[in-house]
Design a protein around this motif. Structure first.
Motif, short mmCIF file in Angstrom:
data_model
loop_
_atom_site.label_atom_id
_atom_site.label_comp_id
_atom_site.label_asym_id
_atom_site.label_seq_id
_atom_site.Cartn_x
_atom_site.Cartn_y
_atom_site.Cartn_z
N THR A 54 -6.52 -3.80 -2.34
CA THR A 54 -5.69 -4.19 -1.20
C THR A 54 -4.55 -5.11 -1.61
N GLY A 55 -4.59 -5.61 -2.86
CA GLY A 55 -3.52 -6.48 -3.33
C GLY A 55 -2.38 -5.75 -4.02
N LEU A 56 -2.48 -4.42 -4.13
CA LEU A 56 -1.44 -3.64 -4.81
C LEU A 56 -0.26 -3.41 -3.89
N ASP A 60 4.35 -1.39 -10.19
CA ASP A 60 4.20 -2.43 -11.20
C ASP A 60 2.84 -3.10 -11.10
N ASP A 61 2.38 -3.35 -9.87
CA ASP A 61 1.06 -3.94 -9.67
C ASP A 61 -0.03 -2.99 -10.14
N LEU A 62 0.15 -1.73 -9.84
CA LEU A 62 -0.83 -0.72 -10.23
C LEU A 62 -0.97 -0.66 -11.75
N TYR A 63 0.16 -0.66 -12.44
CA TYR A 63 0.11 -0.63 -13.90
C TYR A 63 -0.53 -1.90 -14.44
N ALA A 201 2.41 7.00 -0.62
CA ALA A 201 2.34 7.20 0.83
C ALA A 201 1.62 6.05 1.53
N GLY A 202 1.14 5.08 0.75
CA GLY A 202 0.50 3.91 1.36
C GLY A 202 -1.00 3.82 1.20
N SER A 203 -1.60 4.78 0.50
CA SER A 203 -3.05 4.76 0.29
C SER A 203 -3.35 4.09 -1.04
N VAL A 204 -4.15 3.01 -1.04
CA VAL A 204 -4.44 2.30 -2.27
C VAL A 204 -5.87 2.59 -2.72
#
Length: 214
Positions: A54-56, A60-63, A201-204
């Motif tokens: 939920t913090g992504l 860049d955050d994902l990587y 699309a907004g799904s983390v």
């Protein structure tokens, strides 16, 4: 640093601040024939769980998360986590003071005290051991009088305060402390499921963490 399956590194703060989760307990509840019930606590202490997915906020955050996950080898190595809500000895958002938490009573001999945090109200109380204080954040006082930095040392790996011989608390003296702290956790999965199209699309993805208990 690495010891006993734990890396003394913190999950990037940007990811922690958007995480969801908190403390959990395990309680057995038995329904009685008269409509009442009995309750028994299976755990003496709470165990915290979080989801950093939920913090992504972007690629860049994902990587950054994937890089951190790989460096920990999934569930293999624990690490430090900054709880965005409960991360200091006093109330949320308030400055740390040396009298925030009572951590022991002097006897004229003892020099080592464990950092703890107590949660209490009129109905009950529970005390939590703090194992991962933030280095440089710990303040200590004896009977309300703050000790100079040279009068004590702190083990940031184990959460233990050692008071210098010249400042040993006398018998009956209250020893208190204030501090910021991290939580020892590990990833609770060995695989992160990622769909780039879904992420855009907004799904983390769900990336659960679980507190490591001593």
């Amino acid at each position: 640093m690495m010891s006993n399956g734990f890396h003394e590194v913190r999950l990037p703060l940007r990811l922690s601040l958007g995480a969801s989760g908190g403390p959990g307990r395990r309680t057995d509840i038995v329904a009685l024939s008269n409509g009442g019930e009995t309750r028994n606590a299976r755990w003496a202490d709470a165990r915290r769980r979080y989801d950093v997915g939920t913090g992504l906020r972007g690629l860049d955050d994902l990587y950054r998360l994937i890089e951190f996950f790989e460096a920990r080898r999934g569930q293999l190595y624990g690490f430090r986590f900054f709880d965005p809500v409960d991360n200091r000895s006093g109330a949320h958002g308030q400055a740390v003071t040396a009298i925030d938490q009572l951590i022991g009573e002097g006897d004229g001999v003892t020099t080592q005290f464990e950092l703890t945090k107590t949660y209490a109200d009129l109905g009950g109380t529970t005390t939590r051991r703090i194992e991962k204080p933030v280095e440089g954040s710990v303040l200590v006082a004896v009977d309300g009088s703050p000790l100079a930095q040279g009068d004590f040392s702190v083990d940031p790996v184990a959460g233990q305060v050692t008071i210098a011989p010249a400042a040993v608390p006398p018998s009956g003296a209250e020893v208190s402390a204030g501090f910021e702290f991290d939580i020892p956790v590990r990833f609770d999965i060995d695989r992160i499921e990622i769909s780039l199209a879904a992420f855009k699309a907004g799904s983390v993805p769900s990336v659960p963490l679980v507190e490591i208990k001593p």
